[in-house]
Design an enzyme around this catalytic site. Structure first.
Site, short mmCIF file in Angstrom:
data_model
loop_
_atom_site.label_atom_id
_atom_site.label_comp_id
_atom_site.label_asym_id
_atom_site.label_seq_id
_atom_site.Cartn_x
_atom_site.Cartn_y
_atom_site.Cartn_z
N LYS A 49 0.85 -1.19 0.00
CA LYS A 49 0.00 0.00 0.00
C LYS A 49 0.89 1.25 0.00
O LYS A 49 1.39 1.67 1.05
CB LYS A 49 -0.92 0.05 1.23
CG LYS A 49 -2.03 1.08 1.05
CD LYS A 49 -2.58 1.65 2.35
CE LYS A 49 -1.76 2.73 2.93
NZ LYS A 49 -1.61 3.96 2.11
N GLU A 106 9.03 1.46 11.23
CA GLU A 106 10.09 2.46 11.01
C GLU A 106 9.42 3.82 11.09
O GLU A 106 8.62 4.17 10.21
CB GLU A 106 10.71 2.27 9.62
CG GLU A 106 11.50 1.00 9.45
CD GLU A 106 12.84 1.04 10.16
OE1 GLU A 106 13.27 2.13 10.58
OE2 GLU A 106 13.44 -0.03 10.32
N CYS A 140 13.26 11.05 7.55
CA CYS A 140 13.19 10.63 8.96
C CYS A 140 14.53 10.75 9.65
O CYS A 140 14.59 10.97 10.85
CB CYS A 140 12.70 9.18 9.01
SG CYS A 140 13.70 8.08 8.01
N GLU A 198 8.91 16.45 15.24
CA GLU A 198 9.40 16.29 13.87
C GLU A 198 8.69 17.28 12.97
O GLU A 198 7.46 17.24 12.84
CB GLU A 198 9.12 14.85 13.42
CG GLU A 198 9.81 14.49 12.14
CD GLU A 198 9.50 13.06 11.71
OE1 GLU A 198 8.34 12.65 11.78
OE2 GLU A 198 10.43 12.37 11.27
#
Ligand code: NAD
Length: 485
Positions: free
Chosen positions: A176, A250, A284, A383
């Site tokens: 996906k 992750e 990331c 973040e």
């Protein structure tokens, strides 16, 4: 324009169950560049059934790992043969600067595919040993049907980080991709077909969160391999826990670069900068907190600002561009909101903070450097996922390590110093899954990569990345019997 009107399920391009589509819009021009059908729950059900059939009865899990590796090799070759074209497609989808993208978005995935293809002939899937009570065989078997869910920021890279080891293991996959980057996902399916992947082994269902959650909860899925935000990772981890489903996650990061007091800035800033504002800051592993010794704070800030100012901002497809547009208007809103929050918290904008002059289209934000940042501020803890750096002062080496560790996240980090031994000492104290000592290499594909703390569960890449898709079976054998492996 690259438009699809069908979904790739069971080795064929099939009619979707609804007429909903995802429109893909260039973040540079804001123009439509393609569309794909939006998969619904019924399409996911069909994809899982196809993957289950291919796993239970198809040839793929029964082929040798070397044979499966040969398919991965063909896929790597096909991608390499169209590196520029694929880099441009991805830049068009999500705004990555094309020169960086050719390497990180396209060449790196071929390295991943080649690495796992090689493991097909070297990895010990079966081992026989003398156990405590007699001979024992430990057999590592494919985990089954895998749901691979990825974000938009490095789409082909993250797809290959999951598909290469999952497929090498003999598992089958329902992939996906994110709604922003479905075109390269469909292209990858076409490449796998050309490479001879049997029907049903890979299925692609571009979909949003709710349909993604349906996939995660599907009883026909044995393992979920997820890359994305920590918020989504928590929800997916909880759902898998409830069903005792295998899961690896992750997730996000807020990594720190520590500049020690002996650092040579002429060497170190160019070394760390590509990993601080890589992929427009949408990475990331970005080193978004720059920790500077207090008595060299002004000097560090000045050097950093000078080099960030020199970065060329512009059209993602221009080979000279170093910082392109953000993926979507909502992402620019998010980044601009954080820039406001930083100022309200008392940090000062030393560079940027607005939109680049002379660019009237596209979702651009100026590369921005904040100074006078305290690590407790939201811009240092959360973040941002844009080209925004925070320079944070520290007093002693121990203080720097404390600040680096004062984060919910633990994905990446780096230390820059004239003394490698000192750097390694710092590396050992920082609680992250990956670290750089005077290096600009954040990920080595032959070695484990993943997060401590809220940055994830499990390790991709290297043999660990393959183990994520293997179940271990211990077979106790009679004395004197040694099977061939
Ligand atoms: P996101 O979590 O919103 O979405 C990621 C993917 O998950 C998308 O395909 C989305 O449709 C799907 N999704 C979201 N919620 C879901 C749910 N409940 N069930 C099933 N699927 C769901 O993330 P994003 O904003 O698209 O991506 C950016 C994030 O990804 C950042 O936090 C970044 O740090 C992280 N990331 C991590 C790594 C890593 O290796 N650690 C690599 C790249 C990006």
């Amino acid at each position: 324009m690259k438009s699809y009107d069908r979904l790739f399920i069971g080795g064929e391009w099939v009619e979707p169950s609804s007429s909903s589509i995802f429109k893909v819009v260039s973040p540079t021009t804001e123009e439509l560049i393609g569309s794909v059908p939006e998969a619904q729950n019924a399409d996911v059900d069909r994809a899982v059934a196809a993957a289950r059939e291919a796993f239970e009865h198809g040839p793929w899990p029964r082929m040798s790992p070397t044979e499966r590796g040969a398919v991965l090799t063909k896929v790597a070759e096909a991608i390499r043969n169209d590196m520029q074209g694929i880099a441009e497609l991805i830049s068009n989808e999500m705004g990555s600067p094309v020169a960086w993208g050719a390497l990180a978005q396209v060449f790196a995935p071929t390295m991943i595919l080649d690495y796992y293809a090689g493991l097909g002939s070297t990895f010990a899937f079966d081992t026989v040993k003398d156990g405590l009570l007699g001979p024992v065989m430990v057999s590592k078997e494919p985990i089954g049907v895998v749901a691979a869910i990825t974000p938009w920021n490095v789409p082909l890279f993250l797809a290959c980080a999951k598909l290469a080891p999952a497929l090498l293991s003999g598992s089958t996959v329902v992939f996906k991709p994110a709604p922003e980057t479905p075109l390269d996902a469909n292209l990858l399916a076409e490449i796998f077909v050309e490479a001879g992947l049997p029907n049903g082994v890979l299925n692609v269902v571009p979909a949003g969160r709710e349909v993604g959650a349906h996939l995660v909860n599907h009883p026909g899925v044995d393992k979920v391999s997820f890359t994305g935000s920590t918020v989504a990772g928590r929800a997916i981890g909880a759902a898998c826990g409830q069903n005792l489903k295998r899961v690896s996650l992750e997730l996000g990061g807020k990594s720190a670069a520590i500049l020690l007091d002996d650092v040579d800035l002429d060497v170190s800033i160019p070394l760390l900068l590509p990993n601080a504002i890589m992929n427009n800051g949408e990475a990331c592993i970005s080193l978004t907190r720059i920790l500077a010794p207090r008595d060299r704070y002004a000097e560090v800030t000045e050097a950093l600002v000078e080099q960030v100012r020199a970065m060329k901002v512009g059209d993602a497809l221009d080979p000279a561009t170093e910082v392109g547009p953000l993926v979507a208007e909502r992402q620019r809103d998010r980044v601009e909101n954080y820039i406001r929050i930083g100022q309200e918290e008392g940090a000062k904008v030393a560079l940027g903070g607005g939109r680049p002059e002379g660019i009237d289209k596209g979702w651009f934000v100026e590369p921005t450097v904040f100074v006078d940042v305290d690590n407790s501020m939201r811009i240092a803890q959360e973040e941002i996922f844009g080209p925004v750096l925070s320079v944070i002062p520290y007093d002693t080496e121990a203080d720097a390590v404390r600040i680096a560790n004062d984060s919910d996240y633990g994905l990446c980090g780096g230390v820059f110093t004239a003394d490698n031994d000192r750097g390694l000492g710092v590396a050992r104290q920082v609680r992250t899954g990956t670290y750089m000592v005077n290096s600009n290499v954040p990920i080595d594909f032959s070695s484990p990569f993943g997060g401590y703390k809220a940055s994830g569960v499990g390790r991709e890449f290297g043999e660990d990345g393959l183990e994520l898709f293997l179940e271990k079976k211990t077979i106790n054998l009679p004395a004197g019997y040694t099977p061939k492996v």
